[in-house]
Every structure is written in C-alpha cells, then in structure tokens.
Design a protein around this motif. Structure first.
Motif, short mmCIF file in Angstrom:
data_model
loop_
_atom_site.label_atom_id
_atom_site.label_comp_id
_atom_site.label_asym_id
_atom_site.label_seq_id
_atom_site.Cartn_x
_atom_site.Cartn_y
_atom_site.Cartn_z
N SER A 104 -10.75 -0.42 0.02
CA SER A 104 -11.02 -1.95 -0.39
C SER A 104 -11.26 -2.14 -1.77
O SER A 104 -11.19 -3.38 -2.22
CB SER A 104 -12.55 -2.29 0.29
OG SER A 104 -12.26 -2.17 1.77
N ALA A 105 -11.67 -1.10 -2.81
CA ALA A 105 -11.97 -1.41 -4.16
C ALA A 105 -10.87 -2.15 -4.94
O ALA A 105 -11.27 -3.20 -5.44
CB ALA A 105 -12.25 0.13 -4.64
N PRO A 106 -9.58 -1.88 -4.72
CA PRO A 106 -8.46 -2.64 -5.40
C PRO A 106 -8.32 -4.02 -5.06
O PRO A 106 -8.27 -4.83 -5.74
CB PRO A 106 -7.32 -1.79 -5.30
CG PRO A 106 -7.71 -0.40 -4.63
CD PRO A 106 -8.92 -0.48 -4.15
N ASN A 107 -8.66 -4.22 -3.59
CA ASN A 107 -8.54 -5.39 -3.33
C ASN A 107 -9.78 -6.37 -3.86
O ASN A 107 -9.58 -7.56 -4.14
CB ASN A 107 -8.47 -5.40 -1.74
CG ASN A 107 -8.66 -6.79 -1.02
OD1 ASN A 107 -7.62 -7.61 -1.19
ND2 ASN A 107 -9.48 -7.04 -0.17
N ALA A 109 -11.13 -5.89 -6.59
CA ALA A 109 -11.13 -6.10 -7.80
C ALA A 109 -9.98 -7.30 -8.04
O ALA A 109 -10.23 -8.14 -8.75
CB ALA A 109 -10.57 -4.83 -8.71
N PHE A 110 -8.78 -7.01 -7.27
CA PHE A 110 -8.13 -8.41 -7.69
C PHE A 110 -8.39 -9.64 -7.09
O PHE A 110 -8.33 -10.48 -7.69
CB PHE A 110 -6.77 -8.08 -6.60
CG PHE A 110 -5.69 -6.98 -7.33
CD1 PHE A 110 -5.23 -6.92 -8.72
CD2 PHE A 110 -5.53 -5.83 -6.85
CE1 PHE A 110 -4.46 -6.22 -9.13
CE2 PHE A 110 -4.74 -4.72 -7.39
CZ PHE A 110 -4.12 -4.90 -8.40
N SER A 141 3.44 -6.37 -1.61
CA SER A 141 2.42 -6.05 -0.73
C SER A 141 2.89 -5.92 0.73
O SER A 141 2.59 -4.90 1.22
CB SER A 141 1.29 -7.25 -0.61
OG SER A 141 0.33 -7.06 -1.31
#
Length: 154
Positions: A104-107, A109-110, A141
């Motif tokens: 979830s972290a990259p999502n 951040a984006f 994606s």
C-alpha cells in the motif's frame, strides 16, 4: 486547455464515478464469488486503460466522457476490493498486515502526490495530453497486474 466540456458537463461526468463504483461492487458480490482474487484484480486493472481508450476514440465528447466515467468508476470500485483480497490470496494470512502495508505504501504516496504532479503536467501539456498520459499509466498498471497474475499461476 480543457477537454471541451462545460463546467456543468464536467460535474455530471464526475458524478457518475461514485455510483459506478458502488454498482460494480454489488455486481462483484453477486457474480464474482467463484472468481479467484488474482483474476478479479486482473480484470479490474485491465478495464481502466479501456476507459481511457473509450475517451480517446470518442474524441473527448460528452457521450465518450460519460462512458469513460462509468467504465472507470466500475473498474475502480472492483480495484478497491482487489487491493484487499489479492495480497491475502497470493501471500496468505501469515504476515498479511505487513505485506498489505508494504504494497500500500507506493499507492498511498502516488495518491498523495497525484494532484500536484497532474497540475505540474498541465503546466506544459493540454488536458487531453495529460489524460492520455494517465491512460498510459493505467496501461502500465494493468500490465503489472497481468505479470503478477502470471507469476501467481506458476
């Protein structure tokens, strides 16, 4: 730099996304029970780029924008379900919370930086070009999800 819709039309188009999300979640509950979570994610992610193709082929007209909003909203509704069930199906219960957090972290951040980045892009590109760029990102994606699905099947 707009895509040719009036303010009222833009509000109408954007107001369809939420109901499409709810409708797709209901459809998933009724029809998707026997679908493996990874396949659900594959389908959901594959539909997003299709929504952008519809918008492009429709010339960014009101009917194309309405269809885009319905398709995009429906896919996004199922994607929210897939985000929770795909990691569980692929990695199991052990360490699920940790895996979900890492994924979830990259999502997050984006999602947090997307409005700033989109505004920056609009500084040198037209709205139509920016939407096409989003379509390319959606395609990337969906290709990543397809790769994850292929790895899961092996």
């Amino acid at each position: 730099k707009g895509i040719g819709l009036t303010a009222a039309q833009a509000v109408l188009v954007s107001s369809l996304i939420g109901p499409a999300q709810v409708a797709s979640r209901l459809a998933e509950m009724l029809l998707g029970r026997n679908l493996h979570p990874a396949k659900l994610g594959l389908y959901a992610f594959a539909i997003v780029p299709i929504s952008f193709v519809v918008l492009l082929l429709g010339g960014f007209s009101l009917p194309a924008a309405l269809l885009f909003a319905g398709i995009y909203g429906a896919s996004n509704g199922v994607i929210t379900i897939a985000r929770g069930v795909v990691p569980l199906a692929l990695f199991g219960r052990r360490g699920y919370a940790e895996v979900l957090g890492i994924i979830s972290a990259p999502n997050l951040a984006f999602s947090a930086t997307a409005p700033l980045i989109f505004a920056w892009v609009l500084g040198f590109a037209t709205a139509k070009q920016a939407m096409m760029l989003l379509g390319i990102a959606a395609l990337l994606s969906s290709l990543a999800m397809a790769r994850l699905y292929a790895l899961q099947r092996q």
